[in-house]
Write a protein that holds these residues in place. Structure first.
Motif, mmCIF file in Angstrom:
data_model
loop_
_atom_site.group_PDB
_atom_site.id
_atom_site.type_symbol
_atom_site.label_atom_id
_atom_site.label_comp_id
_atom_site.label_asym_id
_atom_site.label_seq_id
_atom_site.Cartn_x
_atom_site.Cartn_y
_atom_site.Cartn_z
ATOM 1 N N THR A 114 0.861 -1.179 0.000
ATOM 2 C CA THR A 114 0.000 0.000 0.000
ATOM 3 C C THR A 114 0.895 1.227 0.000
ATOM 4 O O THR A 114 1.781 1.343 0.848
ATOM 5 C CB THR A 114 -0.900 0.024 1.260
ATOM 6 N N MET A 115 0.681 2.114 -0.947
ATOM 7 C CA MET A 115 1.481 3.331 -0.991
ATOM 8 C C MET A 115 0.874 4.358 -0.042
ATOM 9 O O MET A 115 -0.327 4.619 -0.079
ATOM 10 C CB MET A 115 1.537 3.893 -2.418
ATOM 11 N N LYS A 116 1.713 4.904 0.832
ATOM 12 C CA LYS A 116 1.290 5.902 1.828
ATOM 13 C C LYS A 116 2.018 7.210 1.568
ATOM 14 O O LYS A 116 3.191 7.222 1.190
ATOM 15 C CB LYS A 116 1.625 5.425 3.241
ATOM 16 N N SER A 117 1.326 8.317 1.819
ATOM 17 C CA SER A 117 1.940 9.642 1.684
ATOM 18 C C SER A 117 2.740 9.966 2.938
ATOM 19 O O SER A 117 2.352 9.601 4.045
ATOM 20 C CB SER A 117 0.864 10.714 1.497
ATOM 21 N N THR A 118 3.830 10.667 2.744
ATOM 22 C CA THR A 118 4.611 11.116 3.892
ATOM 23 C C THR A 118 3.889 12.275 4.567
ATOM 24 O O THR A 118 3.111 12.991 3.931
ATOM 25 C CB THR A 118 6.032 11.552 3.489
ATOM 26 N N ILE A 119 4.158 12.459 5.835
ATOM 27 C CA ILE A 119 3.543 13.553 6.584
ATOM 28 C C ILE A 119 4.089 14.879 6.051
ATOM 29 O O ILE A 119 5.291 15.064 5.927
ATOM 30 C CB ILE A 119 3.842 13.412 8.091
ATOM 31 N N GLY A 120 3.191 15.764 5.700
ATOM 32 C CA GLY A 120 3.595 17.091 5.242
ATOM 33 C C GLY A 120 3.881 17.180 3.755
ATOM 34 O O GLY A 120 4.146 18.262 3.244
ATOM 35 N N ASN A 121 3.875 16.059 3.032
ATOM 36 C CA ASN A 121 4.140 16.096 1.599
ATOM 37 C C ASN A 121 3.370 14.959 0.932
ATOM 38 O O ASN A 121 3.897 13.874 0.740
ATOM 39 C CB ASN A 121 5.636 15.978 1.314
ATOM 40 N N LYS A 125 5.513 9.485 -1.669
ATOM 41 C CA LYS A 125 4.911 8.277 -1.112
ATOM 42 C C LYS A 125 5.961 7.206 -0.871
ATOM 43 O O LYS A 125 7.027 7.229 -1.468
ATOM 44 C CB LYS A 125 3.833 7.746 -2.052
ATOM 45 N N TYR A 126 5.613 6.299 0.015
ATOM 46 C CA TYR A 126 6.494 5.169 0.320
ATOM 47 C C TYR A 126 5.636 3.908 0.428
ATOM 48 O O TYR A 126 4.465 3.967 0.759
ATOM 49 C CB TYR A 126 7.276 5.411 1.614
#
Length: 133
Positions: A114-121, A125-126
């Motif tokens: 599952t691709m998740k967005s980084t906090i603040g940006n 994604k990671y």
């Protein structure tokens, strides 16, 4: 097996793998993992991968980063550079470190990407890995 034990093996041998290096059928997987032939996990959002083994080495990106290659039962390789993938995979290895539970061709471990967005940006994604059925 703990993350630190895996890191120690990487420091000593240059890599860590869950595959039996004495078996000829595993050597092709290991050679391909070493050469970098793989699909990036960042391209696999929503994909379920049947893991039969892993190969981990130090990454060229950052001092304490690792390149983790997931070896799937469909003969494909998936990789991620960075500690998120390393931490997830080594956590799974710790859970399934007993030889009878270790993922292999007869007993693959199903993981979901599952691709998740980084906090603040939100544009960065990671890959987040989870065990699934």
């Amino acid at each position: 097996m703990t993350r630190q034990e895996i890191k120690n093996i990487i420091e000593e041998n240059g890599f860590f793998t869950t595959l039996d290096t004495e078996k000829d059928e595993n050597l092709e997987y290991i050679a391909n993992a070493m050469s970098g032939i793989s699909t990036s996990l960042s391209e696999c959002d929503g994909k379920v991968i049947n893991v039969i083994g892993v190969y981990i080495t130090k990454s060229n990106v950052g001092v304490d980063n690792f390149r983790t290659v997931i070896i799937a039962d469909d003969d494909l390789l998936y990789s991620g550079n960075g500690n998120t993938v390393f931490e997830a995979i080594t956590g799974f290895i710790s859970l399934f470190s007993k030889s009878e539970l270790r993922p292999n061709v007869e007993n693959p471990l199903k993981i979901k990407v599952t691709m998740k967005s980084t906090i603040g940006n939100s544009s960065k994604k990671y890959p987040l890995l989870s065990i699934t059925k």
